[in-house]
Write a protein that holds these residues in place. Structure first.
Motif, PDB file in Angstrom:
ATOM      1  N   ARG A 107       8.396  87.294  34.026  1.00 13.40           N
ATOM      2  CA  ARG A 107       9.249  87.837  32.955  1.00 13.40           C
ATOM      3  C   ARG A 107       8.451  88.507  31.834  1.00 13.40           C
ATOM      4  NH1 ARG A 107      14.110  84.908  33.235  1.00 13.40           N
ATOM      5  NH2 ARG A 107      14.941  85.915  35.069  1.00 13.40           N
ATOM      6  N   THR A 108       7.338  87.855  31.430  1.00 16.08           N
ATOM      7  CA  THR A 108       6.538  88.387  30.319  1.00 16.08           C
ATOM      8  C   THR A 108       6.022  89.774  30.654  1.00 16.08           C
ATOM      9  OG1 THR A 108       5.792  86.127  30.041  1.00 16.08           O
ATOM     10  CG2 THR A 108       4.581  87.801  28.818  1.00 16.08           C
ATOM     11  N   LEU A 109       5.493  89.900  31.862  1.00 14.84           N
ATOM     12  CA  LEU A 109       4.929  91.190  32.269  1.00 14.84           C
ATOM     13  C   LEU A 109       6.035  92.226  32.480  1.00 14.84           C
ATOM     14  CD1 LEU A 109       2.492  92.880  32.964  1.00 14.84           C
ATOM     15  CD2 LEU A 109       2.427  91.856  35.220  1.00 14.84           C
ATOM     16  N   GLN A 110       7.162  91.783  33.029  1.00 10.43           N
ATOM     17  CA  GLN A 110       8.293  92.715  33.207  1.00 10.43           C
ATOM     18  C   GLN A 110       8.687  93.296  31.852  1.00 10.43           C
ATOM     19  OE1 GLN A 110      11.605  90.959  35.300  1.00 10.43           O
ATOM     20  NE2 GLN A 110      10.377  90.501  37.094  1.00 10.43           N
ATOM     21  N   ASP A 111       8.757  92.424  30.846  1.00 14.06           N
ATOM     22  CA  ASP A 111       9.142  92.873  29.505  1.00 14.06           C
ATOM     23  C   ASP A 111       8.148  93.882  28.954  1.00 14.06           C
ATOM     24  OD1 ASP A 111      11.552  92.023  28.645  1.00 14.06           O
ATOM     25  OD2 ASP A 111      10.852  90.053  28.017  1.00 14.06           O
ATOM     26  N   SER A 112       6.861  93.591  29.160  1.00 12.56           N
ATOM     27  CA  SER A 112       5.868  94.502  28.599  1.00 12.56           C
ATOM     28  C   SER A 112       5.917  95.860  29.318  1.00 12.56           C
ATOM     29  CB  SER A 112       4.490  93.827  28.616  1.00 12.56           C
ATOM     30  OG  SER A 112       3.564  94.551  29.318  1.00 12.56           O
ATOM     31  N   VAL A 113       6.130  95.848  30.636  1.00  8.46           N
ATOM     32  CA  VAL A 113       6.197  97.120  31.369  1.00  8.46           C
ATOM     33  C   VAL A 113       7.480  97.887  30.992  1.00  8.46           C
ATOM     34  CG1 VAL A 113       6.326  98.162  33.669  1.00  8.46           C
ATOM     35  CG2 VAL A 113       4.746  96.291  33.259  1.00  8.46           C
ATOM     36  N   LEU A 114       8.579  97.159  30.798  1.00  8.91           N
ATOM     37  CA  LEU A 114       9.819  97.836  30.384  1.00  8.91           C
ATOM     38  C   LEU A 114       9.638  98.453  28.992  1.00  8.91           C
ATOM     39  CD1 LEU A 114      12.447  95.300  31.776  1.00  8.91           C
ATOM     40  CD2 LEU A 114      12.093  97.660  32.538  1.00  8.91           C
ATOM     41  N   GLY A 115       8.834  97.781  28.155  1.00  5.05           N
ATOM     42  CA  GLY A 115       8.520  98.326  26.831  1.00  5.05           C
ATOM     43  C   GLY A 115       7.743  99.637  26.963  1.00  5.05           C
TER      44      GLY A 115
END
Ligand code: SAM
Length: 293
Positions: free
Chosen positions: A240-248
């Motif tokens: 989730r953390t990495l997904q959020d950063s990539v979506l950012g």
């Protein structure tokens, strides 16, 4: 003094000893740290279950007994690391994969892109490039290719080299042709490649609008002023953390009202960026940027 220190060291009892699974988890942590230290690739936010599976199939392929044997080889041999990267990254793809998604892209999104005089598209995690050629074919059929630039990126150099060549096995052509027709293809798929021996060589005209580049979604910068970003079946391997950063990163890269296309098992539902996008075609995972937050 030394004697006293030694006498206070207590060994673990049998019940306190780590299990086989805990030892593997520990070794994987060491491996991730070694890769980060040596090459700057951070695998710590990859979904652990699938990463563990990929590493264990890697061990079989390299004929190694355990993860600890892999670590020194990766640290000291760049080529070994490249082969490791090739093995751990899942590069399965095909032309017009999920044809209905491409059809909706053609029917709903391309009509909106018509309004731009220059169209910038970022295809992140393009693997061996089949989706990139699919996109170029559709852009051509809708009269948009001449003003489009597709930036196709991946962190797997081996896959990128195949993508850049655009040469695919002839045995895959029947599937690609079937998918193409399901997207509402307006010509014949055979118009876009030259058959040579047992391969299909994609036409140069399509390639002229593509720029292939190494890009690591974990640590590299955004691409500015994108009208459409396609990143399918990549986030699924991240936590989730990495997904959020990539979506950012995608949010930052898109123009206002730019479009984002994700894979069918990927969504914005649990993301911090959820409210920055609105769903244009929820089932096909097509979103539009609506805020600058
Ligand atoms: C399953 S393929 C997806 C291919 C294509 N988008 C599709 O859906 O058919 C996943 C791709 O993501 C790439 N990838 C994984 N982690 C990445 C990262 N951190 N940065 C860039 N690409 C990455 C892999 O190398 C692989 O080519």
């Amino acid at each position: 003094m030394k004697m006293q220190a030694e006498s206070t060291i207590k060994q673990k009892t049998v019940s306190q000893l780590p299990s086989h699974g805990e030892i593997i988890d520990f070794e994987i942590k060491l491996l991730i740290e070694a890769i980060q230290f040596r090459y700057g690739y951070d695998f710590s936010h990859y979904a652990q279950a699938s990463l563990t599976r990929r590493i264990s199939s890697c061990l079989k392929k390299f004929e190694l007994g355990n993860v600890s044997e892999l670590i020194p080889k990766i640290i000291h041999d760049v080529e070994y690391f490249e082969s490791f990267l090739r093995e751990v990254s899942v590069t399965v793809t095909e032309m017009f994969r999920d044809p209905l998604v491409f059809k909706v892209l053609r029917d709903k999104i391309f009509t909106q892109l018509q309004t731009y005089s220059r169209i910038n598209i970022w295809h992140a995690g393009c693997a061996t490039g089949e989706e990139v050629y699919s996109l170029a074919i559709m852009l051509k059929e809708e009269g948009l290719l001449s003003r489009s630039r597709i930036y196709a990126t991946d962190f797997n150099n081996h896959s990128l080299a195949i993508a850049e060549q655009g040469i695919y096995k002839a045995e895959k052509i029947p599937l690609f042709t079937k998918n193409y027709l399901l997207t509402g293809g307006k010509a014949s798929f055979a118009d876009y490649y030259q058959a040579k021996h047992s391969h299909a060589i994609m036409h140069e005209e399509l390639k002229q609008h593509m720029t292939f580049a190494h890009h690591n979604l974990i640590k590299d910068q955004c691409f500015a002023q994108m009208h459409l970003i396609i990143c399918r079946n990549v986030l699924i391997y991240f936590d989730r953390t990495l997904q959020d950063s990539v979506l950012g990163l995608f949010h930052q890269s898109l123009v206002h009202r730019g479009y984002l296309l994700l894979g069918d098992k990927e969504s914005l539902d649990f993301s911090q960026k959820k409210n920055c996008f609105t769903a244009i075609a929820k089932e096909q995972r097509i979103f539009q940027k609506v805020s600058y937050e």
